[in-house]
Design a protein around this motif. Structure first.
Motif, mmCIF file in Angstrom:
data_model
loop_
_atom_site.group_PDB
_atom_site.id
_atom_site.type_symbol
_atom_site.label_atom_id
_atom_site.label_comp_id
_atom_site.label_asym_id
_atom_site.label_seq_id
_atom_site.Cartn_x
_atom_site.Cartn_y
_atom_site.Cartn_z
ATOM 1 N N ALA A 21 -1.671 -6.081 31.267
ATOM 2 C CA ALA A 21 -1.365 -6.660 29.959
ATOM 3 C C ALA A 21 -1.319 -8.188 29.935
ATOM 4 O O ALA A 21 -1.046 -8.770 28.884
ATOM 5 N N THR A 22 -1.630 -8.862 31.024
ATOM 6 C CA THR A 22 -1.516 -10.314 31.068
ATOM 7 C C THR A 22 -2.410 -11.015 30.058
ATOM 8 O O THR A 22 -2.008 -11.965 29.382
ATOM 9 N N SER A 23 -3.663 -10.556 29.932
ATOM 10 C CA SER A 23 -4.619 -11.188 29.030
ATOM 11 C C SER A 23 -5.526 -10.111 28.445
ATOM 12 O O SER A 23 -6.110 -9.323 29.189
ATOM 13 N N ASP A 24 -5.635 -10.072 27.133
ATOM 14 C CA ASP A 24 -6.416 -9.033 26.465
ATOM 15 C C ASP A 24 -7.676 -9.601 25.839
ATOM 16 O O ASP A 24 -7.616 -10.494 24.991
ATOM 17 N N GLY A 25 -8.835 -9.090 26.278
ATOM 18 C CA GLY A 25 -10.119 -9.550 25.751
ATOM 19 C C GLY A 25 -11.159 -8.460 25.842
ATOM 20 O O GLY A 25 -10.969 -7.369 25.324
ATOM 21 N N LEU B 280 -18.114 -8.000 34.250
ATOM 22 C CA LEU B 280 -16.750 -7.514 34.307
ATOM 23 C C LEU B 280 -15.773 -8.587 33.842
ATOM 24 O O LEU B 280 -15.896 -9.748 34.220
ATOM 25 N N PHE B 281 -14.820 -8.191 32.990
ATOM 26 C CA PHE B 281 -13.602 -8.933 32.664
ATOM 27 C C PHE B 281 -13.718 -10.023 31.610
ATOM 28 O O PHE B 281 -12.700 -10.585 31.229
ATOM 29 N N SER B 282 -14.916 -10.356 31.091
ATOM 30 C CA SER B 282 -14.982 -11.407 30.061
ATOM 31 C C SER B 282 -16.363 -11.452 29.425
ATOM 32 O O SER B 282 -17.298 -10.781 29.872
ATOM 33 N N LEU C 136 -12.253 -1.822 27.180
ATOM 34 C CA LEU C 136 -11.153 -2.449 26.461
ATOM 35 C C LEU C 136 -11.669 -3.580 25.582
ATOM 36 O O LEU C 136 -12.521 -4.369 26.008
ATOM 37 N N TYR C 137 -11.136 -3.647 24.374
ATOM 38 C CA TYR C 137 -11.391 -4.776 23.484
ATOM 39 C C TYR C 137 -10.045 -5.228 22.931
ATOM 40 O O TYR C 137 -9.359 -4.480 22.245
ATOM 41 N N ASN C 138 -9.644 -6.460 23.282
ATOM 42 C CA ASN C 138 -8.317 -6.980 22.926
ATOM 43 C C ASN C 138 -7.209 -6.030 23.381
ATOM 44 O O ASN C 138 -6.196 -5.865 22.696
ATOM 45 N N GLN D 290 -10.180 -10.202 29.955
ATOM 46 C CA GLN D 290 -9.337 -9.007 30.006
ATOM 47 C C GLN D 290 -8.867 -8.785 31.436
ATOM 48 O O GLN D 290 -9.678 -8.656 32.353
ATOM 49 N N THR D 291 -7.560 -8.769 31.642
ATOM 50 C CA THR D 291 -7.013 -8.451 32.960
ATOM 51 C C THR D 291 -6.893 -6.936 33.082
ATOM 52 O O THR D 291 -6.433 -6.247 32.168
#
Length: 230
Positions: free
Chosen positions: A97-101, A187-189, A118-120, A197-198
Protein backbone atom coordinates in the motif's frame (compact mmCIF):
# COMPACT_ATOMS: atom_id res chain seq x y z
CA UNK A 1 18.15 -19.03 -13.47
CA UNK A 2 16.79 -22.27 -14.81
CA UNK A 3 15.80 -22.73 -18.43
CA UNK A 4 12.25 -23.28 -19.57
CA UNK A 5 11.29 -25.16 -22.71
CA UNK A 6 8.16 -23.52 -24.12
CA UNK A 7 6.16 -26.52 -25.31
CA UNK A 8 2.48 -27.30 -25.65
CA UNK A 9 1.38 -28.64 -22.26
CA UNK A 10 -1.90 -30.30 -21.44
CA UNK A 11 -4.03 -28.51 -18.84
CA UNK A 12 -7.68 -29.16 -18.18
CA UNK A 13 -7.96 -31.72 -20.96
CA UNK A 14 -6.65 -29.44 -23.69
CA UNK A 15 -3.29 -28.12 -24.78
CA UNK A 16 -2.13 -24.71 -23.72
CA UNK A 17 -0.88 -22.24 -26.28
CA UNK A 18 2.89 -21.89 -26.19
CA UNK A 19 4.45 -20.07 -23.25
CA UNK A 20 6.53 -17.48 -25.08
CA UNK A 21 7.55 -15.14 -22.22
CA UNK A 22 8.23 -16.23 -18.65
CA UNK A 23 9.39 -13.71 -16.06
CA UNK A 24 9.01 -15.87 -12.95
CA UNK A 25 10.86 -14.81 -9.80
CA UNK A 26 11.18 -18.51 -8.89
CA UNK A 27 13.83 -18.76 -11.62
CA UNK A 28 16.05 -16.13 -9.99
CA UNK A 29 17.91 -15.59 -6.73
CA UNK A 30 18.31 -11.81 -7.08
CA UNK A 31 16.91 -8.98 -9.18
CA UNK A 32 17.98 -9.75 -12.75
CA UNK A 33 20.67 -7.55 -14.27
CA UNK A 34 20.22 -5.59 -17.47
CA UNK A 35 20.49 -7.89 -20.48
CA UNK A 36 19.28 -11.01 -18.68
CA UNK A 37 16.82 -13.17 -20.63
CA UNK A 38 13.42 -14.28 -19.47
CA UNK A 39 13.22 -17.99 -18.62
CA UNK A 40 12.31 -18.99 -22.18
CA UNK A 41 15.61 -17.45 -23.33
CA UNK A 42 13.75 -15.50 -26.02
CA UNK A 43 13.47 -11.93 -24.73
CA UNK A 44 16.08 -9.66 -23.18
CA UNK A 45 15.14 -7.76 -20.04
CA UNK A 46 15.86 -4.08 -19.55
CA UNK A 47 16.62 -3.53 -15.87
CA UNK A 48 17.50 -0.35 -13.95
CA UNK A 49 17.71 -0.58 -10.18
CA UNK A 50 20.26 1.96 -8.99
CA UNK A 51 17.92 3.09 -6.25
CA UNK A 52 17.44 -0.44 -4.99
CA UNK A 53 13.67 -0.13 -4.69
CA UNK A 54 13.18 -3.48 -6.46
CA UNK A 55 14.37 -6.51 -4.51
CA UNK A 56 14.14 -10.26 -4.88
CA UNK A 57 12.50 -12.03 -1.94
CA UNK A 58 12.40 -15.76 -1.24
CA UNK A 59 8.79 -15.67 0.00
CA UNK A 60 6.21 -17.60 -2.02
CA UNK A 61 8.87 -19.40 -3.98
CA UNK A 62 10.41 -16.12 -5.11
CA UNK A 63 8.95 -12.67 -5.78
CA UNK A 64 10.06 -9.32 -7.16
CA UNK A 65 9.17 -6.63 -4.62
CA UNK A 66 8.79 -2.91 -5.34
CA UNK A 67 8.99 -1.06 -2.02
CA UNK A 68 9.10 2.68 -2.79
CA UNK A 69 7.58 5.19 -5.22
CA UNK A 70 10.86 5.64 -7.13
CA UNK A 71 10.08 5.67 -10.86
CA UNK A 72 13.67 5.21 -11.99
CA UNK A 73 13.93 1.56 -10.95
CA UNK A 74 12.27 -0.69 -13.50
CA UNK A 75 12.09 -4.10 -15.19
CA UNK A 76 10.61 -4.46 -18.65
CA UNK A 77 10.79 -6.72 -21.69
CA UNK A 78 8.87 -9.19 -23.79
CA UNK A 79 7.08 -9.38 -27.12
CA UNK A 80 5.42 -6.76 -29.27
CA UNK A 81 1.81 -7.99 -29.42
CA UNK A 82 0.18 -4.72 -30.45
CA UNK A 83 -1.46 -6.02 -33.63
CA UNK A 84 -2.69 -9.31 -35.07
CA UNK A 85 -1.94 -11.54 -32.12
CA UNK A 86 -4.16 -13.39 -29.66
CA UNK A 87 -2.61 -13.85 -26.24
CA UNK A 88 -3.01 -14.58 -22.55
CA UNK A 89 -1.06 -12.78 -19.82
CA UNK A 90 -0.98 -14.67 -16.52
CA UNK A 91 0.24 -12.74 -13.45
CA UNK A 92 0.50 -13.42 -9.71
CA UNK A 93 0.62 -10.25 -7.62
CA UNK A 94 -0.02 -8.77 -4.18
CA UNK A 95 -0.44 -5.07 -3.47
CA UNK A 96 1.82 -3.16 -1.07
CA UNK A 97 0.00 0.00 0.00
CA UNK A 98 2.97 2.41 0.00
CA UNK A 99 2.31 3.79 -3.50
CA UNK A 100 -0.68 3.14 -5.75
CA UNK A 101 -0.36 3.42 -9.53
CA UNK A 102 -0.01 0.96 -12.42
CA UNK A 103 1.35 -2.52 -11.76
CA UNK A 104 1.81 -4.04 -15.23
CA UNK A 105 1.90 -1.61 -18.13
CA UNK A 106 2.97 -1.58 -21.75
CA UNK A 107 6.42 -0.10 -22.24
CA UNK A 108 5.21 1.79 -25.34
CA UNK A 109 1.90 3.52 -24.65
CA UNK A 110 2.22 5.23 -28.04
CA UNK A 111 1.57 1.83 -29.65
CA UNK A 112 -1.46 0.95 -27.53
CA UNK A 113 -2.48 1.88 -24.00
CA UNK A 114 -2.48 -1.39 -22.03
CA UNK A 115 -2.39 -2.26 -18.34
CA UNK A 116 -3.23 -5.12 -16.04
CA UNK A 117 -3.40 -6.11 -12.37
CA UNK A 118 -3.58 -2.99 -10.20
CA UNK A 119 -4.66 0.51 -11.14
CA UNK A 120 -4.39 3.08 -8.32
CA UNK A 121 -4.30 0.13 -5.94
CA UNK A 122 -7.50 -1.46 -7.24
CA UNK A 123 -7.18 -5.07 -8.33
CA UNK A 124 -8.68 -6.89 -11.35
CA UNK A 125 -7.61 -4.24 -13.84
CA UNK A 126 -7.42 -5.12 -17.53
CA UNK A 127 -7.29 -2.29 -20.06
CA UNK A 128 -6.34 -3.44 -23.60
CA UNK A 129 -6.67 0.03 -25.16
CA UNK A 130 -10.37 0.22 -24.16
CA UNK A 131 -12.26 -0.33 -20.94
CA UNK A 132 -12.65 -4.03 -20.22
CA UNK A 133 -12.17 -3.20 -16.54
CA UNK A 134 -10.64 -0.14 -14.93
CA UNK A 135 -11.72 -0.27 -11.27
CA UNK A 136 -12.23 2.89 -9.23
CA UNK A 137 -12.66 1.10 -5.91
CA UNK A 138 -11.59 -2.02 -4.09
CA UNK A 139 -8.12 -2.61 -2.68
CA UNK A 140 -6.70 -5.43 -0.62
CA UNK A 141 -3.42 -7.04 0.38
CA UNK A 142 -4.15 -10.57 -0.87
CA UNK A 143 -2.40 -12.61 -3.52
CA UNK A 144 -4.23 -12.45 -6.86
CA UNK A 145 -3.83 -14.77 -9.81
CA UNK A 146 -5.20 -13.08 -12.93
CA UNK A 147 -5.41 -14.12 -16.57
CA UNK A 148 -6.02 -11.44 -19.24
CA UNK A 149 -6.92 -12.78 -22.68
CA UNK A 150 -7.32 -11.16 -26.05
CA UNK A 151 -8.82 -12.83 -29.14
CA UNK A 152 -7.71 -10.81 -32.14
CA UNK A 153 -10.18 -12.50 -34.53
CA UNK A 154 -13.20 -11.46 -32.44
CA UNK A 155 -11.75 -8.33 -30.75
CA UNK A 156 -12.72 -9.91 -27.42
CA UNK A 157 -10.94 -9.12 -24.18
CA UNK A 158 -11.56 -11.19 -21.06
CA UNK A 159 -10.26 -11.32 -17.50
CA UNK A 160 -10.24 -14.27 -15.12
CA UNK A 161 -9.33 -13.47 -11.52
CA UNK A 162 -8.76 -15.60 -8.43
CA UNK A 163 -7.66 -15.39 -4.83
CA UNK A 164 -8.59 -18.27 -2.49
CA UNK A 165 -10.74 -20.20 -4.97
CA UNK A 166 -10.51 -21.17 -8.61
CA UNK A 167 -12.30 -19.01 -11.19
CA UNK A 168 -15.68 -20.30 -12.34
CA UNK A 169 -15.99 -17.85 -15.22
CA UNK A 170 -14.73 -14.52 -16.47
CA UNK A 171 -14.60 -11.56 -14.11
CA UNK A 172 -14.97 -9.06 -16.95
CA UNK A 173 -15.36 -9.16 -20.71
CA UNK A 174 -15.61 -6.65 -23.53
CA UNK A 175 -15.39 -6.32 -27.31
CA UNK A 176 -13.82 -3.46 -29.23
CA UNK A 177 -12.10 -3.31 -32.60
CA UNK A 178 -9.58 -0.81 -31.24
CA UNK A 179 -8.32 -3.17 -28.56
CA UNK A 180 -5.24 -5.33 -28.64
CA UNK A 181 -1.95 -6.02 -27.00
CA UNK A 182 1.22 -4.44 -25.69
CA UNK A 183 4.69 -3.51 -26.84
CA UNK A 184 6.80 -5.08 -24.06
CA UNK A 185 5.58 -5.35 -20.47
CA UNK A 186 6.78 -2.96 -17.79
CA UNK A 187 6.56 -3.83 -14.10
CA UNK A 188 5.49 -1.32 -11.42
CA UNK A 189 4.99 1.94 -13.39
CA UNK A 190 4.32 3.74 -16.68
CA UNK A 191 7.15 4.18 -19.17
CA UNK A 192 7.62 7.75 -17.92
CA UNK A 193 8.27 6.42 -14.42
CA UNK A 194 5.02 7.90 -13.14
CA UNK A 195 2.12 6.14 -11.39
CA UNK A 196 4.36 3.77 -9.46
CA UNK A 197 2.67 0.79 -7.83
CA UNK A 198 4.37 -0.94 -4.91
CA UNK A 199 3.67 -4.66 -4.85
CA UNK A 200 5.04 -8.20 -4.92
CA UNK A 201 4.98 -9.93 -8.31
CA UNK A 202 5.51 -13.67 -8.36
CA UNK A 203 5.52 -13.97 -12.13
CA UNK A 204 4.34 -12.63 -15.46
CA UNK A 205 3.77 -15.29 -18.12
CA UNK A 206 2.60 -14.72 -21.71
CA UNK A 207 1.03 -17.36 -23.96
CA UNK A 208 0.60 -16.93 -27.72
CA UNK A 209 -3.13 -17.72 -27.66
CA UNK A 210 -6.31 -17.60 -25.62
CA UNK A 211 -6.54 -19.91 -22.60
CA UNK A 212 -9.88 -21.57 -21.89
CA UNK A 213 -11.60 -21.58 -18.51
CA UNK A 214 -10.49 -25.20 -18.11
CA UNK A 215 -6.88 -24.17 -18.78
CA UNK A 216 -7.16 -21.37 -16.25
CA UNK A 217 -8.62 -23.63 -13.57
CA UNK A 218 -5.85 -26.17 -14.02
CA UNK A 219 -3.16 -23.48 -13.82
CA UNK A 220 -4.78 -22.20 -10.64
CA UNK A 221 -4.50 -25.70 -9.16
CA UNK A 222 -0.83 -25.82 -10.15
CA UNK A 223 0.13 -22.48 -8.57
CA UNK A 224 -2.30 -21.86 -5.70
CA UNK A 225 -0.19 -23.48 -2.94
CA UNK A 226 2.78 -21.27 -3.81
CA UNK A 227 0.69 -18.24 -2.84
CA UNK A 228 -0.80 -19.69 0.33
CA UNK A 229 -4.10 -21.06 -0.92
CA UNK A 230 -5.16 -24.63 0.03
Amino acid sequence: MTGVTALMTSYGGSSLPTLIYDLDAANYSAVPVNGTSDATGTYTLSVANAGGSITWQSANGGVFRKSTSSGTDVIYGGPNYVTGQSYTVFMAYKRIATSDGRLLNTQSEASKDWLMGLYNGHDQTFYPNFAVNLPSSGADLFWHLDWATWNTSTSLGQLYSATSSSPTGTSFTGTNGGGGGFNQLRLFSRSSGSEVQTADIGFVKVYNGVLTLSNVQSLYTTYKARFGYP
